[in-house]
Motif scaffolding. Structure first.
Motif, PDB file in Angstrom:
ATOM      1  N   ASN A  84     -12.772   6.524  -4.441  1.00  0.00           N
ATOM      2  CA  ASN A  84     -11.834   7.564  -4.847  1.00  0.00           C
ATOM      3  C   ASN A  84     -12.160   8.906  -4.202  1.00  0.00           C
ATOM      4  O   ASN A  84     -11.274   9.594  -3.681  1.00  0.00           O
ATOM      5  N   GLU A  85     -13.437   9.285  -4.218  1.00  0.00           N
ATOM      6  CA  GLU A  85     -13.829  10.564  -3.624  1.00  0.00           C
ATOM      7  C   GLU A  85     -13.699  10.531  -2.101  1.00  0.00           C
ATOM      8  O   GLU A  85     -13.293  11.518  -1.481  1.00  0.00           O
ATOM      9  N   ASN A  86     -14.028   9.403  -1.497  1.00  0.00           N
ATOM     10  CA  ASN A  86     -13.857   9.295  -0.052  1.00  0.00           C
ATOM     11  C   ASN A  86     -12.398   9.427   0.353  1.00  0.00           C
ATOM     12  O   ASN A  86     -12.072  10.053   1.362  1.00  0.00           O
ATOM     13  N   PHE A  87     -11.509   8.858  -0.450  1.00  0.00           N
ATOM     14  CA  PHE A  87     -10.087   8.949  -0.143  1.00  0.00           C
ATOM     15  C   PHE A  87      -9.631  10.407  -0.154  1.00  0.00           C
ATOM     16  O   PHE A  87      -8.928  10.859   0.755  1.00  0.00           O
ATOM     17  N   SER A  88     -10.038  11.160  -1.176  1.00  0.00           N
ATOM     18  CA  SER A  88      -9.666  12.579  -1.232  1.00  0.00           C
ATOM     19  C   SER A  88     -10.341  13.376  -0.119  1.00  0.00           C
ATOM     20  O   SER A  88      -9.774  14.357   0.376  1.00  0.00           O
ATOM     21  N   GLU A  89     -11.538  12.964   0.287  1.00  0.00           N
ATOM     22  CA  GLU A  89     -12.220  13.656   1.377  1.00  0.00           C
ATOM     23  C   GLU A  89     -11.490  13.468   2.712  1.00  0.00           C
ATOM     24  O   GLU A  89     -11.338  14.414   3.475  1.00  0.00           O
ATOM     25  N   VAL A  90     -11.052  12.253   2.999  1.00  0.00           N
ATOM     26  CA  VAL A  90     -10.367  12.046   4.283  1.00  0.00           C
ATOM     27  C   VAL A  90      -9.037  12.798   4.301  1.00  0.00           C
ATOM     28  O   VAL A  90      -8.566  13.219   5.360  1.00  0.00           O
ATOM     29  N   ILE A  91      -8.427  12.994   3.131  1.00  0.00           N
ATOM     30  CA  ILE A  91      -7.196  13.782   3.031  1.00  0.00           C
ATOM     31  C   ILE A  91      -7.503  15.268   3.202  1.00  0.00           C
ATOM     32  O   ILE A  91      -6.845  15.978   3.968  1.00  0.00           O
ATOM     33  N   GLY A  92      -8.513  15.763   2.465  1.00  0.00           N
ATOM     34  CA  GLY A  92      -8.836  17.178   2.518  1.00  0.00           C
ATOM     35  C   GLY A  92      -9.240  17.641   3.906  1.00  0.00           C
ATOM     36  O   GLY A  92      -8.756  18.668   4.404  1.00  0.00           O
ATOM     37  N   TYR A  93     -10.117  16.882   4.558  1.00  0.00           N
ATOM     38  CA  TYR A  93     -10.559  17.257   5.901  1.00  0.00           C
ATOM     39  C   TYR A  93      -9.459  17.056   6.940  1.00  0.00           C
ATOM     40  O   TYR A  93      -9.474  17.712   7.991  1.00  0.00           O
ATOM     41  N   TYR A  94      -8.520  16.155   6.688  1.00  0.00           N
ATOM     42  CA  TYR A  94      -7.405  15.955   7.625  1.00  0.00           C
ATOM     43  C   TYR A  94      -6.587  17.238   7.758  1.00  0.00           C
ATOM     44  O   TYR A  94      -6.167  17.604   8.858  1.00  0.00           O
ATOM     45  N   VAL A  95      -6.376  17.918   6.641  1.00  0.00           N
ATOM     46  CA  VAL A  95      -5.617  19.173   6.674  1.00  0.00           C
ATOM     47  C   VAL A  95      -6.506  20.328   7.118  1.00  0.00           C
ATOM     48  O   VAL A  95      -6.126  21.115   7.990  1.00  0.00           O
ATOM     49  N   ALA A  96      -7.685  20.437   6.532  1.00  0.00           N
ATOM     50  CA  ALA A  96      -8.581  21.568   6.796  1.00  0.00           C
ATOM     51  C   ALA A  96      -9.441  21.287   8.025  1.00  0.00           C
ATOM     52  O   ALA A  96     -10.663  21.168   7.941  1.00  0.00           O
ATOM     53  N   ARG A  97      -8.813  21.191   9.188  1.00  0.00           N
ATOM     54  CA  ARG A  97      -9.553  20.883  10.403  1.00  0.00           C
ATOM     55  C   ARG A  97     -10.528  21.997  10.781  1.00  0.00           C
ATOM     56  O   ARG A  97     -11.428  21.796  11.589  1.00  0.00           O
ATOM     57  N   CYS A  98     -10.358  23.194  10.189  1.00  0.00           N
ATOM     58  CA  CYS A  98     -11.258  24.306  10.489  1.00  0.00           C
ATOM     59  C   CYS A  98     -12.406  24.419   9.498  1.00  0.00           C
ATOM     60  O   CYS A  98     -13.167  25.387   9.545  1.00  0.00           O
ATOM     61  N   ALA A  99     -12.532  23.448   8.591  1.00  0.00           N
ATOM     62  CA  ALA A  99     -13.659  23.455   7.665  1.00  0.00           C
ATOM     63  C   ALA A  99     -14.954  23.179   8.428  1.00  0.00           C
ATOM     64  O   ALA A  99     -15.000  22.305   9.304  1.00  0.00           O
ATOM     65  N   THR A 100     -15.991  23.911   8.096  1.00  0.00           N
ATOM     66  CA  THR A 100     -17.284  23.724   8.760  1.00  0.00           C
ATOM     67  C   THR A 100     -17.780  22.282   8.590  1.00  0.00           C
ATOM     68  O   THR A 100     -17.738  21.731   7.502  1.00  0.00           O
ATOM     69  N   GLY A 101     -18.227  21.685   9.695  1.00  0.00           N
ATOM     70  CA  GLY A 101     -18.765  20.332   9.647  1.00  0.00           C
ATOM     71  C   GLY A 101     -17.730  19.251   9.427  1.00  0.00           C
ATOM     72  O   GLY A 101     -18.063  18.165   8.923  1.00  0.00           O
ATOM     73  N   ASN A 102     -16.493  19.492   9.820  1.00  0.00           N
ATOM     74  CA  ASN A 102     -15.433  18.493   9.628  1.00  0.00           C
ATOM     75  C   ASN A 102     -15.789  17.199  10.367  1.00  0.00           C
ATOM     76  O   ASN A 102     -15.969  17.206  11.581  1.00  0.00           O
ATOM     77  N   PRO A 103     -15.911  16.072   9.653  1.00  0.00           N
ATOM     78  CA  PRO A 103     -16.307  14.817  10.307  1.00  0.00           C
ATOM     79  C   PRO A 103     -15.333  14.345  11.378  1.00  0.00           C
ATOM     80  O   PRO A 103     -15.716  13.555  12.249  1.00  0.00           O
ATOM     81  N   TYR A 104     -14.075  14.798  11.324  1.00  0.00           N
ATOM     82  CA  TYR A 104     -13.113  14.378  12.344  1.00  0.00           C
ATOM     83  C   TYR A 104     -13.374  15.041  13.693  1.00  0.00           C
ATOM     84  O   TYR A 104     -12.854  14.599  14.715  1.00  0.00           O
ATOM     85  N   ASP A 105     -14.167  16.127  13.706  1.00  0.00           N
ATOM     86  CA  ASP A 105     -14.261  16.948  14.904  1.00  0.00           C
ATOM     87  C   ASP A 105     -15.406  16.597  15.840  1.00  0.00           C
ATOM     88  O   ASP A 105     -15.592  17.240  16.841  1.00  0.00           O
ATOM     89  N   THR A 106     -16.217  15.607  15.515  1.00  0.00           N
ATOM     90  CA  THR A 106     -17.352  15.295  16.367  1.00  0.00           C
ATOM     91  C   THR A 106     -17.528  13.796  16.523  1.00  0.00           C
ATOM     92  O   THR A 106     -17.286  13.042  15.583  1.00  0.00           O
ATOM     93  N   ARG A 107     -17.937  13.403  17.704  1.00  0.00           N
ATOM     94  CA  ARG A 107     -18.259  11.997  17.928  1.00  0.00           C
ATOM     95  C   ARG A 107     -19.765  11.782  18.011  1.00  0.00           C
ATOM     96  O   ARG A 107     -20.237  10.737  18.427  1.00  0.00           O
ATOM     97  N   VAL A 108     -20.532  12.803  17.629  1.00  0.00           N
ATOM     98  CA  VAL A 108     -21.975  12.606  17.516  1.00  0.00           C
ATOM     99  C   VAL A 108     -22.256  11.701  16.320  1.00  0.00           C
ATOM    100  O   VAL A 108     -22.966  10.700  16.395  1.00  0.00           O
ATOM    101  N   LYS A 109     -21.649  12.068  15.195  1.00  0.00           N
ATOM    102  CA  LYS A 109     -21.750  11.230  14.002  1.00  0.00           C
ATOM    103  C   LYS A 109     -20.587  10.250  13.943  1.00  0.00           C
ATOM    104  O   LYS A 109     -20.706   9.116  13.496  1.00  0.00           O
ATOM    105  N   ASN A 110     -19.433  10.698  14.422  1.00  0.00           N
ATOM    106  CA  ASN A 110     -18.232   9.872  14.398  1.00  0.00           C
ATOM    107  C   ASN A 110     -18.105   9.131  15.724  1.00  0.00           C
ATOM    108  O   ASN A 110     -17.688   9.709  16.728  1.00  0.00           O
ATOM    109  N   LYS A 111     -18.448   7.869  15.742  1.00  0.00           N
ATOM    110  CA  LYS A 111     -18.380   7.056  16.957  1.00  0.00           C
ATOM    111  C   LYS A 111     -17.044   6.337  17.069  1.00  0.00           C
ATOM    112  O   LYS A 111     -16.952   5.262  17.654  1.00  0.00           O
ATOM    113  N   GLY A 112     -16.022   6.919  16.478  1.00  0.00           N
ATOM    114  CA  GLY A 112     -14.705   6.308  16.491  1.00  0.00           C
ATOM    115  C   GLY A 112     -14.416   5.517  15.237  1.00  0.00           C
ATOM    116  O   GLY A 112     -13.309   5.029  15.053  1.00  0.00           O
TER     117      GLY A 112
END
Length: 299
Positions: A203-231
């Protein structure tokens, strides 16, 4: 000059003046088109918002802004925080975030399924900046006093993420959400946690992927890096894009950093026809929100 010649010259000049007037009028109409018909103005925390429908009423009182925001959204705004002067920049973030979602069905789905849903600006016990259904049953509570620290640190994107995240809990409890949520649960079993905060909770992960999808300027957004995000987060992104936000993207492609400069970057918003909506806040007693559970406590 003979009389026939003078008449011919006058007639020619007349046609030229009419033609120039028509052309000039057309050009004038094109240049006068409102800028936000095709592009979005910068919104703090969001790289690519929907085009502006309700500009921030800078000269209005906070009480007037609260009442207008309730009319814009169909949500009931309660709690003392809405009219505390120190919260004015925070109320502006909420106003602009709501408007930035306007070319999607996100809020419409929520208000249809949760008539009378409250946005409660009030203190929350403990460390949480926001919660859903815990401080006040059937309400999304925001502790704006605790929002002051992220605001002062310059991380307005965190506040946008928090607000959209909490709304995500309400969205996930709508009939439209059930097949999307089920699909997300399947993906989560395979992909795993999206953020440290959502760890261990679908449940919390679902809201997180929604929140960060909109707030692309949030610090440490997981969508913005492929260091941790390997696709591995691409399926989360595509699911939210297609089934929560109707295809609208609030930033560049997953894996790319959003341009979050003060000018809003170079990402024009696509032309999206906004359907005029007439919304009305429903009195509390008419439609209470059910299924209250302990929910998101933002870090």
């Amino acid at each position: 000059m003979s009389t026939p010649t003078r008449r011919l010259v006058a007639l020619t000049v007349g046609f030229v003046m009419i033609f120039m007037g028509l052309v000039g009028g057309s050009l004038g109409r094109v240049s006068a088109a409102p800028a936000d018909a095709t592009t979005a103005r910068p919104v703090t925390g969001i790289a690519r918002p929907c085009a502006v429908e309700h500009p921030w009423p800078a000269d209005a009182s906070l009480a007037q802004i609260r009442d207008q925001l309730a009319r814009n959204t169909g949500l009931a705004l309660v709690g003392p925080g809405w009219t505390e002067q120190r919260n004015r920049p925070l109320v502006q973030i909420i106003w602009q975030t709501v408007d930035a979602l306007g070319c999607t069905s996100y809020l419409d789905v929520i208000t249809r399924s949760h008539p009378g849903l409250e946005l409660n600006a009030a203190p929350i016990r403990g460390w949480a900046l926001g919660d859903w259904g815990l401080t006040r049953p059937g309400a999304l509570t925001l502790d704006l006093a605790k929002w002051q620290a992220p605001l002062k640190s310059g991380d307005e994107g965190r506040l946008v993420r928090l607000f959209v995240h909490e709304l995500g809990h309400a969205w996930s409890r709508t009939p439209q959400a059930q097949p999307v949520y089920d699909r997300f649960a399947t993906l989560h079993a395979r992909i795993g946690n999206f953020s440290d905060y959502g760890r261990g909770s679908v449940n919390e992960n679902f809201s997180e992927v929604i929140g960060y999808y909109v707030a692309r300027c949030a610090t440490g957004n997981p969508y913005d890096t492929r260091v941790k995000n390997k696709g591995q987060y691409d399926p989360y992104y595509e699911l939210v894009k297609q089934h929560v936000f109707d295809g609208h993207e609030f930033g560049p492609a997953v894996g790319q950093a959003a341009d979050c400069t003060s000018t809003g970057g170079s990402l024009p918003a696509p032309t999206v026809a906004r359907t005029p909506k007439t919304v009305k806040a429903v009195p509390d007693a008419e439609a209470p929100v059910t299924r209250v559970i302990k929910e998101s406590l933002d870090r």
